[in-house]
Design an enzyme around this catalytic site. Structure first.
Site, PDB file in Angstrom:
ATOM      1  N   LYS A  96     -13.576  -0.593   5.112  1.00  0.00           N
ATOM      2  CA  LYS A  96     -14.110  -0.241   4.150  1.00  0.00           C
ATOM      3  C   LYS A  96     -15.224  -1.495   4.436  1.00  0.00           C
ATOM      4  O   LYS A  96     -16.177  -2.422   3.608  1.00  0.00           O
ATOM      5  CB  LYS A  96     -13.158  -1.786   3.312  1.00  0.00           C
ATOM      6  CG  LYS A  96     -11.930  -0.577   2.981  1.00  0.00           C
ATOM      7  CD  LYS A  96     -10.867  -0.733   3.454  1.00  0.00           C
ATOM      8  CE  LYS A  96      -9.669   0.747   3.090  1.00  0.00           C
ATOM      9  NZ  LYS A  96      -8.953   0.551   3.840  1.00  0.00           N
ATOM     10  N   ASP A 155      -1.492  -6.792   8.460  1.00  0.00           N
ATOM     11  CA  ASP A 155      -2.171  -5.170   8.494  1.00  0.00           C
ATOM     12  C   ASP A 155      -3.162  -5.425   7.768  1.00  0.00           C
ATOM     13  O   ASP A 155      -3.555  -6.241   7.292  1.00  0.00           O
ATOM     14  CB  ASP A 155      -1.540  -4.468   7.156  1.00  0.00           C
ATOM     15  CG  ASP A 155      -2.611  -3.162   7.531  1.00  0.00           C
ATOM     16  OD1 ASP A 155      -2.513  -2.496   7.048  1.00  0.00           O
ATOM     17  OD2 ASP A 155      -3.345  -3.321   8.130  1.00  0.00           O
ATOM     18  N   TRP A 212       0.718  -1.192   0.196  1.00  0.00           N
ATOM     19  CA  TRP A 212       0.137  -0.251   0.407  1.00  0.00           C
ATOM     20  C   TRP A 212       0.622   0.710  -0.254  1.00  0.00           C
ATOM     21  O   TRP A 212       1.752   1.053   0.843  1.00  0.00           O
ATOM     22  CB  TRP A 212      -1.166   0.087   1.345  1.00  0.00           C
ATOM     23  CG  TRP A 212      -1.826   1.215   1.572  1.00  0.00           C
ATOM     24  CD1 TRP A 212      -2.430   1.533   0.172  1.00  0.00           C
ATOM     25  CD2 TRP A 212      -1.979   1.693   2.685  1.00  0.00           C
ATOM     26  NE1 TRP A 212      -2.883   3.396   1.488  1.00  0.00           N
ATOM     27  CE2 TRP A 212      -2.580   2.899   2.602  1.00  0.00           C
ATOM     28  CE3 TRP A 212      -1.163   1.284   4.037  1.00  0.00           C
ATOM     29  CZ2 TRP A 212      -3.017   3.869   3.322  1.00  0.00           C
ATOM     30  CZ3 TRP A 212      -1.739   2.871   5.035  1.00  0.00           C
ATOM     31  CH2 TRP A 212      -2.454   3.362   4.947  1.00  0.00           C
TER      32      TRP A 212
HETATM   33  C1  PGU Z   1      -3.402  -2.399   3.961  1.00  0.00           C
HETATM   34  C2  PGU Z   1      -4.321  -1.181   3.362  1.00  0.00           C
HETATM   35  N1  PGU Z   1      -3.979  -0.882   5.193  1.00  0.00           N
HETATM   36  C3  PGU Z   1      -4.578   0.081   5.417  1.00  0.00           C
HETATM   37  C4  PGU Z   1      -5.364   1.643   5.100  1.00  0.00           C
HETATM   38  C5  PGU Z   1      -5.909   2.115   5.620  1.00  0.00           C
HETATM   39  O1  PGU Z   1      -7.096   2.798   5.409  1.00  0.00           O
HETATM   40  P1  PGU Z   1      -7.782   3.476   6.860  1.00  0.00           P
HETATM   41  O2  PGU Z   1      -9.292   4.061   6.009  1.00  0.00           O
HETATM   42  O3  PGU Z   1      -6.863   4.266   7.645  1.00  0.00           O
HETATM   43  O4  PGU Z   1      -8.565   2.553   7.559  1.00  0.00           O
HETATM   44  C6  PGU Z   1      -5.633   0.669   3.962  1.00  0.00           C
HETATM   45  C7  PGU Z   1      -6.849   1.842   2.638  1.00  0.00           C
HETATM   46  N2  PGU Z   1      -6.123   1.872   1.695  1.00  0.00           N
HETATM   47  C8  PGU Z   1      -7.144   1.960   0.942  1.00  0.00           C
HETATM   48  C9  PGU Z   1      -8.054   3.596   0.973  1.00  0.00           C
HETATM   49  C10 PGU Z   1      -7.417   4.997   0.551  1.00  0.00           C
HETATM   50  C11 PGU Z   1      -6.232   5.152   1.367  1.00  0.00           C
HETATM   51  O5  PGU Z   1      -6.159   5.921   2.269  1.00  0.00           O
HETATM   52  O6  PGU Z   1      -4.950   5.002   0.640  1.00  0.00           O
HETATM   53  C12 PGU Z   1      -6.225   2.476  -0.733  1.00  0.00           C
HETATM   54  O7  PGU Z   1      -5.144   1.906  -1.070  1.00  0.00           O
HETATM   55  O8  PGU Z   1      -6.258   2.915  -1.671  1.00  0.00           O
HETATM   56  C13 PGU Z   1      -5.208  -0.306   2.994  1.00  0.00           C
HETATM   57  O9  PGU Z   1      -5.677  -0.589   1.385  1.00  0.00           O
END
Ligand code: PGU
Length: 403
Positions: free
Chosen positions: A252, A216, A133
């Site tokens: 999500k 995670d 990510w």
């Molecule tokens: C693996 C992972 N860890 C943590 C998070 C953090 O999400 P929180 O909203 O803080 O609980 C995301 C969200 N990734 C998505 C959402 C947008 C972002 O925050 O980048 C994404 O990769 O599009 C994720 O994909």
């Protein structure tokens, strides 16, 4: 001159920055495939009915608005970690888990990063999968860790480079941290099989006490549609006697993105260690943001404490996962219908929110410039942006730029 005259304009975020560009695009056919946020088949955000029902109950209960403790809403953290570890978890039964509520998954990652920097040492290495990510590297760099990579994505097979991963985990120096995605790997959508998780667990077991393992988990229930199945790796590691930390996000799977609902747990040797670690997590949180928001935590508690409402949630979460799987199948067949002769089997073999398409930066740029289709530069497609009304348009555009 202003005292801030030297402050430079920062670059837009690789993921969230695309939202602004998309919003400014006047093309009526524009499609957003960038942010990992669920949309229904009308392309609209989805507030789960079970979550709406839970929120009504919270509001009608007339609770006050006092501060939660530094560690958050205790009913929430107890129910939420049980959701991950399972009701019959040995670690929970023996009180070996220290837990704090956090500002969603991002907040859990930052708190664990600051804890590692304090107790593994400044610039301790943390190994992220390659790729991971996009925000992981920023978070752990800002925590003061030395961000490194372990091999993960195999671009030749479009699958997992298990041997490379295991070699890199074996070679990580003592005192390093290792980040694992619990399910629905972001951005590749490639998860280890149960046999591969066993091999990963064995390598880490051989390094027990020498490497800090961090899971995670941002998509439990959303990946396969079955929250128990999506917790497989976490529960395997507990059963195999490994200690590790776990970030959970309810953004999500409960659709609570903007409520910032998450938590961080440490599976420890014993109750005393769990208490000591939990106390240190609170010492990190207090000067960072003092204590977390109560509303979203109360909503998740209301769902997870009522078997009927939880059953409703499970069905709705499965519905989201199923729609994503439908879009995977539809995209693959629309690409074939458009005349593409490339192998798109990874579109349907990958799992969770994202498809790692294999498209190049240039091809992604053409999709944005020529078709107003927005996805991140690494070729990651947020599958929830696809709907039965835009899927043919998107498939033809992808065929156009990849043929
Ligand atoms: C693996 C992972 N860890 C943590 C998070 C953090 O999400 P929180 O909203 O803080 O609980 C995301 C969200 N990734 C998505 C959402 C947008 C972002 O925050 O980048 C994404 O990769 O599009 C994720 O994909």
């Amino acid at each position: 001159a202003s005292q801030w005259a030297a402050v430079p304009q920062g670059p837009p975020d690789a993921i969230l920055g695309l939202v602004d560009a998309f919003n400014k695009d006047s093309n009526p056919q524009k499609v957003s495939l960038s942010v990992g946020a669920y949309r229904d088949d009308a392309g609209k955000p989805f507030v789960l009915p079970s979550v709406k029902e839970a929120e009504l109950r919270v509001v009608q209960s007339g609770m006050n608005k006092e501060y939660a403790g530094i560690g958050g809403v205790v009913d929430f953290t107890n129910l939420a970690r049980m959701f991950a570890f399972g009701k019959s978890s040995d670690a929970l039964r023996n009180n070996r888990v220290g837990t704090v509520q956090t500002l969603s998954g991002t907040g859990a990652c930052r708190v664990v990063g600051d804890f590692y920097a304090k107790f593994l040492g400044k610039m301790a290495p943390i190994y992220l999968p390659d790729p991971s990510w996009g925000n992981h590297a920023n978070i752990f760099r800002d925590s003061g860790l030395d961000v490194r990579k372990y091999r993960y994505w195999d671009s030749s097979t479009l699958g997992l480079n298990l041997n490379g991963m295991l070699e890199d985990l074996k070679a990580a120096p003592d005192g390093s941290a290792v980040l694992l995605h619990a399910c629905a790997h972001n951005p590749t959508g490639v998860d280890p099989t149960k046999e591969q998780w066993a091999a990963i667990c064995d390598v880490l077991k051989a390094r027990k006490g020498k490497l800090a393992i961090f899971f995670d988990s941002a998509y439990q229930g959303f990946a396969s549609g079955d929250a128990e199945a999506d917790a497989y790796a976490i529960r395997l590691f507990v059963d195999e006697g490994l200690d590790f930390s776990l970030a959970q996000s309810f953004a999500k799977n409960f659709g609570l993105y903007g409520e910032r609902v998450g938590l961080l747990s440490f599976v420890c040797r014993d109750e005393d260690e769990a208490k000591r670690i939990e106390s240190q997590l609170k010492i990190i949180i207090r000067p960072m943001y003092s204590n977390p928001p109560v509303h979203g935590a109360r909503i998740v508690s209301a769902v997870l404490s009522d078997p009927e409402l939880e059953a409703k949630w499970r069905a709705e979460c499965k519905g989201m996962a199923d729609r994503i799987i439908d879009m995977r199948n539809a995209l693959k067949s629309e690409l074939e219908k458009a005349g593409s002769t490339k192998d798109w089997s990874h579109v349907t073999s990958q799992i969770g929110m994202f498809c790692f398409s294999g498209m190049t930066k240039e091809q992604v740029g053409r999709l944005r410039e020529e078709f107003s289709i927005y996805l991140t530069g690494d070729g990651r497609i947020s599958m929830a942006g696809l709907t039965s009304s835009n899927i043919a348009y998107v498939a033809n555009a992808i065929h156009e730029v990849t043929k």
